[in-house]
Write a protein that holds these residues in place. Structure first.
Motif, PDB file in Angstrom:
ATOM      1  N   ILE A  43      13.308  21.879  -4.806  1.00  0.00           N
ATOM      2  CA  ILE A  43      12.055  22.314  -4.230  1.00  0.00           C
ATOM      3  C   ILE A  43      11.511  21.033  -3.540  1.00  0.00           C
ATOM      4  O   ILE A  43      11.101  21.296  -2.438  1.00  0.00           O
ATOM      5  CB  ILE A  43      11.128  22.918  -5.371  1.00  0.00           C
ATOM      6  CG1 ILE A  43      11.718  24.174  -5.823  1.00  0.00           C
ATOM      7  CG2 ILE A  43       9.795  22.931  -4.868  1.00  0.00           C
ATOM      8  CD1 ILE A  43      10.895  24.710  -6.962  1.00  0.00           C
ATOM      9  N   GLU A  44      11.464  19.973  -4.200  1.00  0.00           N
ATOM     10  CA  GLU A  44      10.647  18.804  -3.499  1.00  0.00           C
ATOM     11  C   GLU A  44      11.397  18.251  -2.148  1.00  0.00           C
ATOM     12  O   GLU A  44      10.747  18.115  -1.206  1.00  0.00           O
ATOM     13  CB  GLU A  44      10.589  17.586  -4.351  1.00  0.00           C
ATOM     14  CG  GLU A  44       9.705  17.842  -5.559  1.00  0.00           C
ATOM     15  CD  GLU A  44       9.474  16.839  -6.756  1.00  0.00           C
ATOM     16  OE1 GLU A  44      10.459  15.959  -6.612  1.00  0.00           O
ATOM     17  OE2 GLU A  44       8.441  16.929  -7.188  1.00  0.00           O
ATOM     18  N   ALA A  45      12.827  18.358  -2.253  1.00  0.00           N
ATOM     19  CA  ALA A  45      13.499  17.972  -0.966  1.00  0.00           C
ATOM     20  C   ALA A  45      13.381  18.967  -0.099  1.00  0.00           C
ATOM     21  O   ALA A  45      13.272  18.762   1.256  1.00  0.00           O
ATOM     22  CB  ALA A  45      15.019  17.788  -1.390  1.00  0.00           C
ATOM     23  N   GLY A  46      13.517  20.349  -0.378  1.00  0.00           N
ATOM     24  CA  GLY A  46      13.508  21.466   0.630  1.00  0.00           C
ATOM     25  C   GLY A  46      11.973  21.499   1.446  1.00  0.00           C
ATOM     26  O   GLY A  46      12.225  21.669   2.430  1.00  0.00           O
ATOM     27  N   SER A  97      18.707  24.053   6.924  1.00  0.00           N
ATOM     28  CA  SER A  97      19.886  24.637   6.470  1.00  0.00           C
ATOM     29  C   SER A  97      19.728  24.323   4.950  1.00  0.00           C
ATOM     30  O   SER A  97      19.173  23.405   4.168  1.00  0.00           O
ATOM     31  CB  SER A  97      21.344  24.251   6.928  1.00  0.00           C
ATOM     32  OG  SER A  97      21.414  22.897   6.583  1.00  0.00           O
ATOM     33  N   ILE A  98      20.434  25.448   4.299  1.00  0.00           N
ATOM     34  CA  ILE A  98      20.685  25.190   2.953  1.00  0.00           C
ATOM     35  C   ILE A  98      21.400  24.000   2.491  1.00  0.00           C
ATOM     36  O   ILE A  98      21.241  23.263   1.610  1.00  0.00           O
ATOM     37  CB  ILE A  98      21.305  26.400   2.302  1.00  0.00           C
ATOM     38  CG1 ILE A  98      20.426  27.745   2.001  1.00  0.00           C
ATOM     39  CG2 ILE A  98      21.891  26.118   0.660  1.00  0.00           C
ATOM     40  CD1 ILE A  98      20.921  29.008   1.924  1.00  0.00           C
ATOM     41  N   GLN A  99      22.355  23.660   3.273  1.00  0.00           N
ATOM     42  CA  GLN A  99      23.309  22.584   3.187  1.00  0.00           C
ATOM     43  C   GLN A  99      22.274  21.135   3.091  1.00  0.00           C
ATOM     44  O   GLN A  99      22.629  20.132   2.250  1.00  0.00           O
ATOM     45  CB  GLN A  99      24.332  22.185   4.186  1.00  0.00           C
ATOM     46  CG  GLN A  99      25.242  21.220   4.086  1.00  0.00           C
ATOM     47  CD  GLN A  99      26.029  21.173   2.746  1.00  0.00           C
ATOM     48  OE1 GLN A  99      26.734  21.845   2.368  1.00  0.00           O
ATOM     49  NE2 GLN A  99      25.535  20.199   1.751  1.00  0.00           N
ATOM     50  N   GLU A 100      21.430  21.106   4.157  1.00  0.00           N
ATOM     51  CA  GLU A 100      20.714  19.845   4.435  1.00  0.00           C
ATOM     52  C   GLU A 100      19.625  19.927   3.222  1.00  0.00           C
ATOM     53  O   GLU A 100      19.300  18.737   2.632  1.00  0.00           O
ATOM     54  CB  GLU A 100      19.616  20.095   5.798  1.00  0.00           C
ATOM     55  CG  GLU A 100      20.571  19.920   6.833  1.00  0.00           C
ATOM     56  CD  GLU A 100      19.797  20.377   8.016  1.00  0.00           C
ATOM     57  OE1 GLU A 100      19.816  19.699   9.104  1.00  0.00           O
ATOM     58  OE2 GLU A 100      18.785  21.218   7.909  1.00  0.00           O
ATOM     59  N   ILE A 101      19.351  20.978   2.681  1.00  0.00           N
ATOM     60  CA  ILE A 101      18.198  20.864   1.340  1.00  0.00           C
ATOM     61  C   ILE A 101      19.198  20.309   0.262  1.00  0.00           C
ATOM     62  O   ILE A 101      18.772  19.416  -0.657  1.00  0.00           O
ATOM     63  CB  ILE A 101      17.738  22.276   1.034  1.00  0.00           C
ATOM     64  CG1 ILE A 101      16.795  22.864   2.092  1.00  0.00           C
ATOM     65  CG2 ILE A 101      17.089  22.312  -0.265  1.00  0.00           C
ATOM     66  CD1 ILE A 101      16.379  24.393   2.004  1.00  0.00           C
ATOM     67  N   ALA A 102      20.306  20.844   0.013  1.00  0.00           N
ATOM     68  CA  ALA A 102      21.167  20.320  -0.907  1.00  0.00           C
ATOM     69  C   ALA A 102      21.334  18.945  -0.999  1.00  0.00           C
ATOM     70  O   ALA A 102      21.203  18.232  -1.889  1.00  0.00           O
ATOM     71  CB  ALA A 102      22.456  21.217  -1.187  1.00  0.00           C
ATOM     72  N   SER A 103      21.719  18.548   0.206  1.00  0.00           N
ATOM     73  CA  SER A 103      22.277  17.151   0.495  1.00  0.00           C
ATOM     74  C   SER A 103      20.929  16.175   0.397  1.00  0.00           C
ATOM     75  O   SER A 103      21.089  15.028  -0.333  1.00  0.00           O
ATOM     76  CB  SER A 103      22.793  16.851   2.004  1.00  0.00           C
ATOM     77  OG  SER A 103      23.838  17.602   2.041  1.00  0.00           O
ATOM     78  N   GLU A 104      19.799  16.634   0.625  1.00  0.00           N
ATOM     79  CA  GLU A 104      18.671  15.685   0.629  1.00  0.00           C
ATOM     80  C   GLU A 104      18.183  15.743  -1.001  1.00  0.00           C
ATOM     81  O   GLU A 104      17.926  14.647  -1.357  1.00  0.00           O
ATOM     82  CB  GLU A 104      17.616  16.482   1.208  1.00  0.00           C
ATOM     83  CG  GLU A 104      16.118  15.807   1.316  1.00  0.00           C
ATOM     84  CD  GLU A 104      16.080  14.477   2.009  1.00  0.00           C
ATOM     85  OE1 GLU A 104      15.217  13.645   1.726  1.00  0.00           O
ATOM     86  OE2 GLU A 104      16.786  14.350   3.016  1.00  0.00           O
ATOM     87  N   ILE A 146      11.925  29.581  -0.625  1.00  0.00           N
ATOM     88  CA  ILE A 146      10.505  29.473  -0.378  1.00  0.00           C
ATOM     89  C   ILE A 146       9.512  30.283  -1.316  1.00  0.00           C
ATOM     90  O   ILE A 146       8.464  29.770  -1.574  1.00  0.00           O
ATOM     91  CB  ILE A 146      10.431  30.003   1.101  1.00  0.00           C
ATOM     92  CG1 ILE A 146      10.957  29.280   2.121  1.00  0.00           C
ATOM     93  CG2 ILE A 146       9.022  30.261   1.613  1.00  0.00           C
ATOM     94  CD1 ILE A 146      10.235  27.589   2.264  1.00  0.00           C
ATOM     95  N   GLN A 147      10.019  31.169  -1.613  1.00  0.00           N
ATOM     96  CA  GLN A 147       9.249  32.227  -2.695  1.00  0.00           C
ATOM     97  C   GLN A 147       8.981  31.268  -4.043  1.00  0.00           C
ATOM     98  O   GLN A 147       7.934  31.325  -4.447  1.00  0.00           O
ATOM     99  CB  GLN A 147       9.859  33.361  -3.042  1.00  0.00           C
ATOM    100  CG  GLN A 147       9.914  34.407  -1.822  1.00  0.00           C
ATOM    101  CD  GLN A 147      10.615  35.790  -2.162  1.00  0.00           C
ATOM    102  OE1 GLN A 147      10.909  36.047  -3.449  1.00  0.00           O
ATOM    103  NE2 GLN A 147      11.202  36.407  -1.435  1.00  0.00           N
ATOM    104  N   THR A 148       9.971  30.705  -4.406  1.00  0.00           N
ATOM    105  CA  THR A 148       9.824  29.930  -5.684  1.00  0.00           C
ATOM    106  C   THR A 148       9.002  28.804  -5.506  1.00  0.00           C
ATOM    107  O   THR A 148       8.196  28.272  -6.454  1.00  0.00           O
ATOM    108  CB  THR A 148      11.380  29.567  -6.032  1.00  0.00           C
ATOM    109  OG1 THR A 148      12.128  30.733  -6.416  1.00  0.00           O
ATOM    110  CG2 THR A 148      11.286  28.768  -7.434  1.00  0.00           C
ATOM    111  N   ALA A 149       8.984  27.998  -4.396  1.00  0.00           N
ATOM    112  CA  ALA A 149       8.298  26.998  -4.135  1.00  0.00           C
ATOM    113  C   ALA A 149       6.865  27.091  -4.100  1.00  0.00           C
ATOM    114  O   ALA A 149       5.839  26.681  -4.625  1.00  0.00           O
ATOM    115  CB  ALA A 149       8.502  26.314  -2.721  1.00  0.00           C
ATOM    116  N   TYR A 150       6.267  28.319  -3.389  1.00  0.00           N
ATOM    117  CA  TYR A 150       5.297  28.739  -3.351  1.00  0.00           C
ATOM    118  C   TYR A 150       4.764  29.303  -4.989  1.00  0.00           C
ATOM    119  O   TYR A 150       3.575  28.915  -5.423  1.00  0.00           O
ATOM    120  CB  TYR A 150       4.759  30.150  -2.510  1.00  0.00           C
ATOM    121  CG  TYR A 150       4.766  29.752  -0.990  1.00  0.00           C
ATOM    122  CD1 TYR A 150       3.700  29.106  -0.562  1.00  0.00           C
ATOM    123  CD2 TYR A 150       5.782  30.088  -0.149  1.00  0.00           C
ATOM    124  CE1 TYR A 150       3.463  28.696   0.483  1.00  0.00           C
ATOM    125  CE2 TYR A 150       5.436  29.717   1.019  1.00  0.00           C
ATOM    126  CZ  TYR A 150       4.269  29.130   1.739  1.00  0.00           C
ATOM    127  OH  TYR A 150       4.004  28.595   2.901  1.00  0.00           O
TER     128      TYR A 150
END
Length: 292
Positions: free
Chosen positions: A9-12, A25-32, A51-55
């Motif tokens: 969540i924090e990286a995304g 992208s999802i890959q970028e979020i995972a890598s970060e 996004i829903q979970t983050a909110y």
């Protein structure tokens, strides 16, 4: 919340704040976050669900801390001041999340739009209840105008903090905002302002006492979703319980609901005491008896 899920969540939100929702992208979020793309799908079925979970996560954090302050035996203005300090601390701590919210109006699906609407209504209820506790019947006819002005005042300062990176002492800002609220309310009263808008003119879904059956069910399912996501159980179980919530929503949308089906679905939540309050409310709304 699971540590790996929190890292995602924090990286995304940091990436979305920088590049935008659709360009991340999802890959970028995972890598970060330092995890595999497969690990992302253990916690989120899609980028929209992410996004829903983050909110939900950040909204729940604030709501829980606000509720804790309300339990303190202090005057209403002090409660508001403390709640504003919590909100300002959160803004400083999670600037990336706020930027994500401000950067673009994310509309990627019906569920996300419904979530944002629900959060907006919850914010309205918080502000209305706060003003009624502080000013009682003095603000009755002007309460919507007071809410609009106070909300605009807060958002103005918050945007300067987030976007322009100005530093304001947090305790001073919360006390300053409460004093300005006094100026807004008493200024309107002293000048005998006529209300520009009233409770009767705002959308009816904002008014708890006037909620339709559909709105009450939607609110209860929303809160049930929130509580499920906070459970300390494995991701597969959370996913299963969220699927049950979806099934309840689909059944409740039918012209004629089946009490037996609703009972069976609600029974999935029996072992979780954290979910019982919302289950009992849903049972009352849908007029079924809970199975034990």
């Amino acid at each position: 919340m699971n540590e790996k899920k929190m890292k995602l969540i924090e990286a995304g939100v940091k990436l979305v704040a920088t590049h935008g929702y659709h360009n991340t992208s999802i890959q970028e979020i995972a890598s970060e976050a330092g995890v595999s793309k497969g690990a992302f799908y253990l916690y989120f079925q899609s980028k929209e669900e992410f996004i829903q979970t983050a909110y939900r996560f950040f909204n729940t954090q604030i709501s829980q801390r606000f509720a804790s302050v309300k339990q303190e035996n202090i005057p209403p203005k002090e409660i508001l001041e403390k709640q504003l300090t919590i909100l300002i601390d959160y803004i400083y701590q999670y600037k990336a999340f706020i930027i994500m919210h401000l950067r673009e109006n994310i509309s990627v699906g019906q569920q996300t739009d419904k979530l944002m609407r629900q959060m907006k209504m919850e914010n309205f209820h918080w502000m209305r209840e706060t003003l009624e506790h502080i000013y009682a019947d003095k603000v009755e006819t002007l309460i919507v105008d007071a809410i609009i002005q106070f909300e605009g005042l807060m958002n103005g300062y918050f945007k300067w903090i987030v976007i322009d990176n100005i530093h304001i002492e947090r305790d001073k800002l919360s006390a300053f905002l409460v004093r300005r609220l006094d100026d807004i309310v008493y200024g309107m009263l002293e000048s005998k302002e006529e209300a520009l808008t009233t409770i009767a003119r705002i959308p009816p879904e904002y008014l708890t006492e006037n909620q339709t059956m559909e709105q009450m069910i939607s609110g209860s399912l929303f809160r049930l979703n929130e509580n499920i996501r906070q459970l300390d159980v494995n991701p597969a179980k959370i996913k299963q319980l969220l699927e049950v919530v979806d099934a309840i929503e689909k059944e409740s949308d039918k012209t004629e609901t089946s009490p037996v089906v609703i009972q069976g679905l609600l029974a999935h939540f029996n072992r979780f005491k954290e979910l019982q309050e919302e289950c009992e409310q849903l049972a009352r709304i849908l007029q079924v008896e809970l199975l034990h």
